[in-house]
Design an enzyme around this catalytic site. Structure first.
Site, PDB file in Angstrom:
ATOM      1  N   ASP A 262       0.850  -1.186   0.000  1.00 16.01           N
ATOM      2  CA  ASP A 262       0.000   0.000   0.000  1.00 16.01           C
ATOM      3  C   ASP A 262       0.891   1.242   0.000  1.00 16.01           C
ATOM      4  OD1 ASP A 262      -3.091   0.625   0.637  1.00 16.01           O
ATOM      5  OD2 ASP A 262      -1.831   2.157   1.571  1.00 16.01           O
ATOM      6  N   ASN A 270      -2.260  13.041  -4.202  1.00 20.44           N
ATOM      7  CA  ASN A 270      -3.302  13.529  -5.111  1.00 20.44           C
ATOM      8  C   ASN A 270      -3.755  14.936  -4.736  1.00 20.44           C
ATOM      9  OD1 ASN A 270      -3.547  11.369  -6.921  1.00 20.44           O
ATOM     10  ND2 ASN A 270      -4.917  10.240  -5.554  1.00 20.44           N
ATOM     11  N   ASP A 279      -1.213   9.362 -10.686  1.00 19.90           N
ATOM     12  CA  ASP A 279      -1.197   8.306 -11.700  1.00 19.90           C
ATOM     13  C   ASP A 279       0.218   7.878 -12.029  1.00 19.90           C
ATOM     14  OD1 ASP A 279      -3.921   8.472 -11.774  1.00 19.90           O
ATOM     15  OD2 ASP A 279      -4.051   9.501 -13.703  1.00 19.90           O
ATOM     16  N   GLU A 305      -4.590   2.543  -4.214  1.00 21.27           N
ATOM     17  CA  GLU A 305      -3.140   2.438  -4.055  1.00 21.27           C
ATOM     18  C   GLU A 305      -2.713   1.102  -3.464  1.00 21.27           C
ATOM     19  OE1 GLU A 305      -4.730   4.631  -0.365  1.00 21.27           O
ATOM     20  OE2 GLU A 305      -5.245   4.365  -2.477  1.00 21.27           O
TER      21      GLU A 305
END
Length: 400
Positions: A262, A270, A279, A305
């Site tokens: 993770d 973000n 991305d 993620e």
């Protein structure tokens, strides 16, 4: 003049060949690029000329031009079939072998046009090229490695077809094929020969259509199991392939390890740098996971993620070494290449396969280890141990 049995079968052959030519042409148009289907369509289209010329032959005073056309049309049709089949299987096309075979075959046919029809050597020289083309197709197909039932059926059909053409001159020699080429359609041999040819024509065409359909369905299924951003398997694909691999390993008593990874603080990436940067982080991490995994691994993005890796023939320590190598490589990536100002890190949970485990069991224990890595400060690899506390439901998937 009443229609003979051979003429009736020839008419059926024209109709069937037309249907296959249209069917493969439709596949070629709607599945671009599809050179294999295009070659198969052209092969069946060219092949139609052979029975059409057979209907013209009885009305010719000099049969040689039409007889040569009958031979050449089927010859070129079979060559197109070989090329189309090779394209469909993504195998090397035997261009040189076919060119030499076509040239020698047509030259030989010109030399034997005036030989007596009941001559066995003439029959072998006439039918030999057709047999050779089927053997070339079989030889090409043998180069395929991912054998399944339909591929074996096609190979068997190619061998049977080659034997069919080998047996035709022997049958013609025994029962006769007409005193002259113009009398061929009224002979018993023509009825038998064309009937067998029709059966092989239909069977080969259907099998090739089924193979194309099978491969297209497999391609669509594969696309539906791929996560477009990371290029890895999505959750559906990971679970499907993971279950299959796990069943295989359990059956053979092979050890395995599950790793759940993770990305740390991904939401802030973000929020601070935008989804384009996020991305890029996902794509870069996916590349590291894939590049460091062995061939006997299943690597997937479970969502957001979160990622998972199932490694066969590995123990927990092997899994930890893999996770550590990816963790170090990720933290060492220059952040500016991903549009960031600071390095990205990830946390990993590792769990070994136990007897009776399902994929869900293995994932659940790896999730517990991942939760432990998160709770200890992130950017860490933890092995599952029975003493680890189980996280609240869905905590791991929400934690970043």
């Amino acid at each position: 003049m009443p229609l003979s049995a051979a003429a009736f079968v020839l008419a059926i052959n024209i109709f069937v060949a037309s249907l296959f030519a249209i069917a493969f042409a439709i596949v070629a148009v709607y599945q671009r690029p599809a050179p294999g289907a295009a070659w198969l369509a052209s092969g069946y289209a060219i092949g139609i000329l052979s029975p059409l010329l057979e209907f013209i032959l009885p009305y010719q005073r000099d049969h040689r031009l039409v007889s040569f056309g009958i031979f050449a049309a089927l010859l070129w049709a079979l060559a197109a079939f070989v090329i189309g089949m090779a394209y469909c299987y993504r195998l090397k096309r035997p261009w040189l072998a076919l060119a030499v075979l076509l040239a020698l075959s047509m030259l030989t046919n010109l030399l034997i046009l005036d030989m007596p029809r009941d001559n066995l050597l003439r029959g072998l020289l006439y039918q030999g090229p057709y047999m050779a083309l089927h053997l070339v197709a079989a030889f090409v197909l043998i180069g395929y490695r991912n054998w399944r039932a339909l591929d074996l059926v096609l190979l068997a059909l190619l061998v049977v077809s080659s034997l069919h053409f080998l047996g035709k001159p022997i049958l013609a020699h025994l029962i006769g094929s007409g005193d002259a080429p113009q009398a061929y359609l009224s002979s018993t041999y023509a009825g038998i020969s064309q009937s067998f040819g029709a059966a092989l024509l239909i069977t080969n065409g259907l099998v090739m259509l089924l193979i194309i359909l099978r491969d297209k369905i497999a391609e669509i299924t594969a696309r539906s199991e791929i996560d477009t951003l990371s290029g890895l398997l999505n959750r559906r694909g990971f679970e499907d392939r993971g279950r299959r691999l796990l069943a295989q390993m359990t059956r053979h008593g092979v050890p395995a390890v599950m790793i759940v990874a993770d990305l740390d603080h991904f939401k802030s990436v973000n929020d601070s740098f935008g989804h384009a940067a996020g991305d890029q982080v996902i794509a870069s991490f996916a590349t590291l996971l894939s590049d460091n995994a062995s061939q006997n691994s299943v690597v997937g993005r479970l969502g957001g993620e979160e990622f998972a890796i199932l490694i066969s023939n590995a123990n927990p320590m092997t899994g930890k070494l893999y996770a550590e190598s990816v963790r170090i490589a990720l933290s060492g990536l220059p952040p500016e290449t991903m549009g960031l100002q600071s390095p990205v890190t990830a946390s990993f949970g590792v769990a070994g396969l136990r007897q009776g485990d399902t994929l869900s069991d293995l994932l659940r224990r790896a999730d517990v280890a991942l939760y432990q890595a998160k709770s200890e400060g992130r950017n860490k690899v933890c092995l599952f141990m029975d003493t680890l506390a189980r996280p609240p439901l869905s905590v791991v998937s929400r934690t970043s």
